[in-house]
Enzyme design. Structure first.
Site: not given
Length: 421
Positions: A90, A144, A164, A194, A244
């Site tokens: 990440r 995700n 989500c 998102h 987002y």
């Protein structure tokens, strides 16, 4: 009822377990299995999970195992919450795109594509093993990028629904502003994972009074501040976008910010170390307050509602899920995965009808849907050209020179997770 959590060693898990304990009448779990290859983390999380159940008087059994096949055997539902490559991957997703002046984020843009390429093959392997162990099990995907991962699962014929926590978080906040119970707030929630907008906020259900204009008039400043978007933008749009959307509506501003502060991955990694130290304390028998800063707020309530609905329990009749479009949004392919309100039951999920979508939102949705189609193709078949095409299609990239450079960066940073590289 047996429910299995793959990625059960996550620091998220006590949030989930707390919800299972509190809402046991909605979802009566007899056995909860936490599966994770990281045995040391798994035992810390599993110990806290057992103490949470005991504190709240839940009689269910909690089992921990590193053996996936054992863990999913006989499960009625399997919840996926894994991170291939961990926080180290990440960290890369959030940093190397910035070198091209593009947003570095783990679920969208180049970083989101990298996560999809790492994740889809692993999730599909897990799903096949679930199907062999119990063909009737539901798979609930919280991993995700949820839209792409859920699309991969559905294309492969799995009984899967994506989940989500964005919608339930907004529902809770709007209920607070309006002074009503969350269950009384129904969102006209539309978009992709998102990439969503609240085009209406209704009291009492899908046909209730739309109080979104009232909400924006009375609480627009607070909502805008939480989204980190200008209040005049919300007034001009007349909707509440997901936070987002800031990556799209204020891209360059976000890039400047990201270049001047530590990555979210670094913050989360430090937080996880503190949480795991807390979980090791045998006196701790509730989720610590610090966990609220980890993310995933209300995740447990959303997961309980969805699992209960799918398994014939008493979940909410309408829930926001990720599922096939199947004609719901006529400007998208039927096999696109959209995030909308749906009815949920043992036979699956059925999207509610959605009013005509403003072209301002529909155009961006169509663009990102095309990207997701190319991203899934790259995840399933590999190859530099497929990665390049997906990056070129993404509205946060869109220039061939950036797409070329980002393709090389993505492959370099993820080679150990890409069998074709």
């Amino acid at each position: 009822m047996k429910l299995t959590v793959v990625g059960g060693g996550s620091t998220y898990t006590p949030e989930l377990v707390d919800g299972f304990a509190r809402l046991r009448d909605t979802l009566p779990i007899e056995e909860l299995v936490l599966v994770d290859p990281a045995e040391d983390r798994l035992e810390l999380v599993g110990g806290l999970a057992r103490r949470i159940f005991a504190r709240q008087g839940h009689g269910g059994r909690i089992v921990t195992t590193t053996d996936l096949d054992r863990g999913v055997e006989g499960a009625d539902a399997v919840l996926l919450q894994l991170r291939v490559g961990g926080q180290a991957a990440r960290e890369q997703d959030e940093t190397w795109p910035l070198e091209c002046g593009c947003v570095g984020q783990e679920t969208t843009g180049a970083g989101g594509l990298a996560k999809a390429l790492r994740t889809v093959p692993v999730v599909l392997d897990i799903a096949e093993r679930v199907r062999r162990a119990n063909p009737g099990a539901w798979i609930i995907d919280f991993t995700n990028p949820v839209g792409i991962v859920t699309r991969a699962l559905l294309r492969a014929g799995h009984r899967a629904v994506g989940l989500c926590n964005v919608a339930i978080g907004l529902q809770r906040k709007f209920a607070g502003h309006l002074g009503v119970a969350p269950a009384d707030v129904h969102l006209d929630h539309v978009g992709l994972n998102h990439l969503t907008w609240e085009t209406g906020v209704r009291l009492g259900g899908p046909s209730g009074e739309d109080v979104l204009p009232k909400l924006l008039t009375g609480h627009g400043d607070t909502i805008a501040a939480e989204l980190r978007l200008p209040r005049p933008l919300l007034d001009r749009l007349g909707v509440v976008p997901s936070y987002y959307l800031r990556y799209y509506y204020a891209h360059d501003e976000v890039v400047r910010e990201l270049r001047t502060k530590p990555s979210r991955a670094a913050e989360v990694a430090a937080m996880e170390r503190r949480l795991l130290d807390m979980y090791a304390d045998p006196a701790l028998d509730e989720k610590p307050a610090l966990l609220a800063k980890r993310g995933g707020a209300y995740y447990s309530e959303a997961a309980v509602d969805l699992a209960a609905g799918l398994l014939g329990g008493s979940g909410s009749p309408y829930q926001v899920v990720n599922t096939y479009n199947a004609g719901t949004l006529p400007f998208l392919p039927d096999d696109a995965v959209i995030e909308v309100q749906a009815t949920v039951g043992p036979t699956g999920v059925t999207p509610l009808p959605v009013p005509a979508v403003d072209p301002l939102f529909a155009g961006l949705m169509a663009n990102v849907t095309a990207y997701e189609d190319l991203a899934l193709d790259a995840a399933l078949r590999g190859g530099r050209d497929r990665v390049f095409r997906a990056l070129l299609a993404h509205p946060l990239i869109g220039q061939y020179a950036y797409a070329d450079t980002l393709t090389d960066q993505l492959i370099t940073h993820n080679r150990e997770h890409l069998t074709w590289a």
